[in-house]
Design a protein around this motif. Structure first.
Motif, short mmCIF file in Angstrom:
data_model
loop_
_atom_site.label_atom_id
_atom_site.label_comp_id
_atom_site.label_asym_id
_atom_site.label_seq_id
_atom_site.Cartn_x
_atom_site.Cartn_y
_atom_site.Cartn_z
N VAL A 55 0.85 -1.19 0.00
CA VAL A 55 0.00 0.00 0.00
C VAL A 55 0.89 1.24 0.00
N LEU A 56 0.48 2.21 -0.79
CA LEU A 56 1.13 3.52 -0.79
C LEU A 56 0.30 4.42 0.11
N CYS A 57 0.94 4.99 1.14
CA CYS A 57 0.23 5.82 2.11
C CYS A 57 0.77 7.24 2.08
N ASP A 58 -0.12 8.20 2.35
CA ASP A 58 0.30 9.59 2.41
C ASP A 58 0.80 9.92 3.83
N ARG A 59 1.10 11.18 4.08
CA ARG A 59 1.66 11.58 5.37
C ARG A 59 0.70 11.34 6.53
N SER A 60 -0.60 11.27 6.24
CA SER A 60 -1.59 11.00 7.28
C SER A 60 -1.88 9.51 7.41
N ASP A 61 -1.08 8.70 6.75
CA ASP A 61 -1.20 7.24 6.77
C ASP A 61 -2.48 6.75 6.10
N ASN A 62 -3.02 7.54 5.19
CA ASN A 62 -4.17 7.10 4.40
C ASN A 62 -3.68 6.34 3.18
N ILE A 63 -4.34 5.24 2.85
CA ILE A 63 -4.01 4.48 1.65
C ILE A 63 -4.45 5.27 0.43
N VAL A 64 -3.55 5.42 -0.53
CA VAL A 64 -3.91 6.11 -1.77
C VAL A 64 -3.69 5.23 -2.99
N ALA A 65 -2.97 4.11 -2.84
CA ALA A 65 -2.76 3.18 -3.95
C ALA A 65 -2.40 1.82 -3.39
N VAL A 66 -2.72 0.79 -4.16
CA VAL A 66 -2.43 -0.59 -3.77
C VAL A 66 -1.79 -1.30 -4.95
N GLY A 67 -0.78 -2.10 -4.67
CA GLY A 67 -0.12 -2.87 -5.71
C GLY A 67 0.13 -4.30 -5.27
N GLU A 68 0.11 -5.19 -6.23
CA GLU A 68 0.36 -6.61 -5.96
C GLU A 68 1.80 -6.93 -6.33
N GLY A 69 2.55 -7.45 -5.37
CA GLY A 69 3.93 -7.83 -5.61
C GLY A 69 4.05 -9.30 -5.97
N PRO A 70 5.28 -9.78 -6.18
CA PRO A 70 5.49 -11.20 -6.49
C PRO A 70 5.00 -12.08 -5.35
N PRO A 71 4.49 -13.27 -5.65
CA PRO A 71 4.03 -14.16 -4.58
C PRO A 71 5.20 -14.70 -3.77
N ASP A 72 4.87 -15.29 -2.65
CA ASP A 72 5.87 -15.96 -1.84
C ASP A 72 6.52 -17.07 -2.67
N GLU A 73 7.81 -17.28 -2.48
CA GLU A 73 8.53 -18.29 -3.27
C GLU A 73 8.05 -19.70 -3.02
N THR A 74 7.29 -19.90 -1.96
CA THR A 74 6.73 -21.24 -1.70
C THR A 74 5.51 -21.53 -2.57
N CYS A 75 5.01 -20.51 -3.26
CA CYS A 75 3.86 -20.70 -4.14
C CYS A 75 4.20 -21.72 -5.22
N PRO A 76 3.40 -22.79 -5.37
CA PRO A 76 3.72 -23.79 -6.39
C PRO A 76 3.65 -23.26 -7.82
N ALA A 77 3.00 -22.12 -8.03
CA ALA A 77 2.95 -21.50 -9.36
C ALA A 77 3.86 -20.28 -9.42
N TYR A 78 4.91 -20.28 -8.60
CA TYR A 78 5.78 -19.10 -8.47
C TYR A 78 6.36 -18.67 -9.81
N LEU A 79 6.85 -19.61 -10.62
CA LEU A 79 7.48 -19.25 -11.90
C LEU A 79 6.45 -18.68 -12.88
N TYR A 80 5.23 -19.15 -12.81
CA TYR A 80 4.18 -18.60 -13.68
C TYR A 80 3.94 -17.13 -13.37
N TYR A 81 3.99 -16.77 -12.11
CA TYR A 81 3.71 -15.40 -11.69
C TYR A 81 4.91 -14.46 -11.80
N THR A 82 6.09 -15.02 -11.99
CA THR A 82 7.28 -14.16 -12.00
C THR A 82 8.02 -14.16 -13.33
N THR A 83 7.61 -14.99 -14.28
CA THR A 83 8.26 -15.01 -15.61
C THR A 83 7.18 -15.00 -16.69
#
Length: 295
Positions: free
Chosen positions: A53-81
């Motif tokens: 989450v991207l937060c402003d100075r008042s700690d309000n959420i202004v944007a959300v992004g999805e990062g790479p999954p945990d490396e234990t994810c069985p579909a990890y390579l599908y999500y990262t390549t």
């Protein structure tokens, strides 16, 4: 970005997922993928989600992004390549800050922006066009999010002589993968995990041959609908989709599909079942041609 110092990017802890889910619900339908993915992470059915989450100075959420999954994810390579990314912001300015935050997006590698709002798609397209890299390419597809709620879809009868049952991840993953228009490296393992963890259905004849199938996914949609050529024209798509939608309804979930806006056959099929267009979204592939071939 010039004003990035006014913001902070934070990784979302498991204990904060319910709060994030409520925030995303206030911005539906544009946040459908993120909202659904957070829900599945909370349920434990898809525990590998990684959200920022991207937060402003008042700690309000202004944007959300999805990062790479945990490396234990069985579909990890599908999500990262390539790296799969979904993002949303309350304004284009916030999206630009998020996507250009150091370490969040590597614009020098292939990136798949998957089921994102049109505003995010426009920002990605603008960035790629301005990028001084002759090898950087962009593919963009417009997508319709179509949604049905309980009561919208009639449960259709299974034709005589056919059996409706869940797919088997070992027996049927290759059938699904090879028929998928968007199959790529490692998609077979992704499909295996979908069948293992989410409802799926197949229609089988008396000899056990699978004539049609459909899966539900980690982003809250029905997908991978397919009928083998020799069984088409019998209404099997409607039968299987109606039953899978009702499984989701029994879980207190709406049924949704993402359909290419150019796929008139699929749009009409789902409209006839009771699905309604909720919004237009985008899928964009920012890619280096030697890394990844999408089309």
């Amino acid at each position: 970005m010039d004003d990035a110092d006014d913001f902070e990017l934070k990784k979302v802890e498991t204990s904060d997922l319910p709060m994030l889910h409520r925030w995303l619900a206030n911005h539906l339908p544009d946040t459908w993928k993120l909202w659904s993915s957070v829900r599945e992470a909370m349920s434990g059915r898809w525990p590998w989600g990684c959200f920022y989450v991207l937060c402003d100075r008042s700690d309000n959420i202004v944007a959300v992004g999805e990062g790479p999954p945990d490396e234990t994810c069985p579909a990890y390579l599908y999500y990262t390549t390539p790296r799969n990314v979904c993002a949303f912001g309350v304004s284009p300015r916030h999206v630009k800050i998020l996507l250009n935050w150091p370490g969040f997006t590597d614009w020098n590698k292939s990136v798949l922006f998957f089921v994102v709002p049109k505003t995010v798609g426009d920002i990605v397209e603008e960035h790629v066009k301005l990028k001084e890299c002759s090898k950087l390419l962009l593919y963009r597809h417009q997508i319709l999010l179509m949604v049905a709620d309980p009561g919208d879809v009639e449960l259709l009868p299974v034709p005589d002589g056919l059996t409706l049952k869940p797919l088997d991840p070992d027996l049927h993953k290759d059938l699904v993968d090879t028929s998928w228009r968007f199959r790529r490296n490692h998609s077979d393992e992704y499909i295996r995990v979908l069948i293992q963890r989410f409802p799926s259905l197949g229609l089988f004849d008396r000899d056990g041959k699978c004539l049609a199938f459909e899966l539900s996914t980690e982003i809250g949609t029905l997908g991978h609908l397919y009928v083998i050529p020799e069984a088409r024209g019998q209404g099997l798509s409607k039968v299987i989709s109606s039953h899978l939608a009702h499984i989701l309804f029994s879980e207190n979930r709406p049924a949704a599909v993402t359909v290419m806006s150019t796929n008139e056959v699929s749009v009409k099929l789902h409209e006839s079942l009771g699905f309604k267009v909720r919004c237009r979204l985008s899928t964009l592939i920012n890619m280096l041609p030697h890394e990844f071939n999408y089309d």
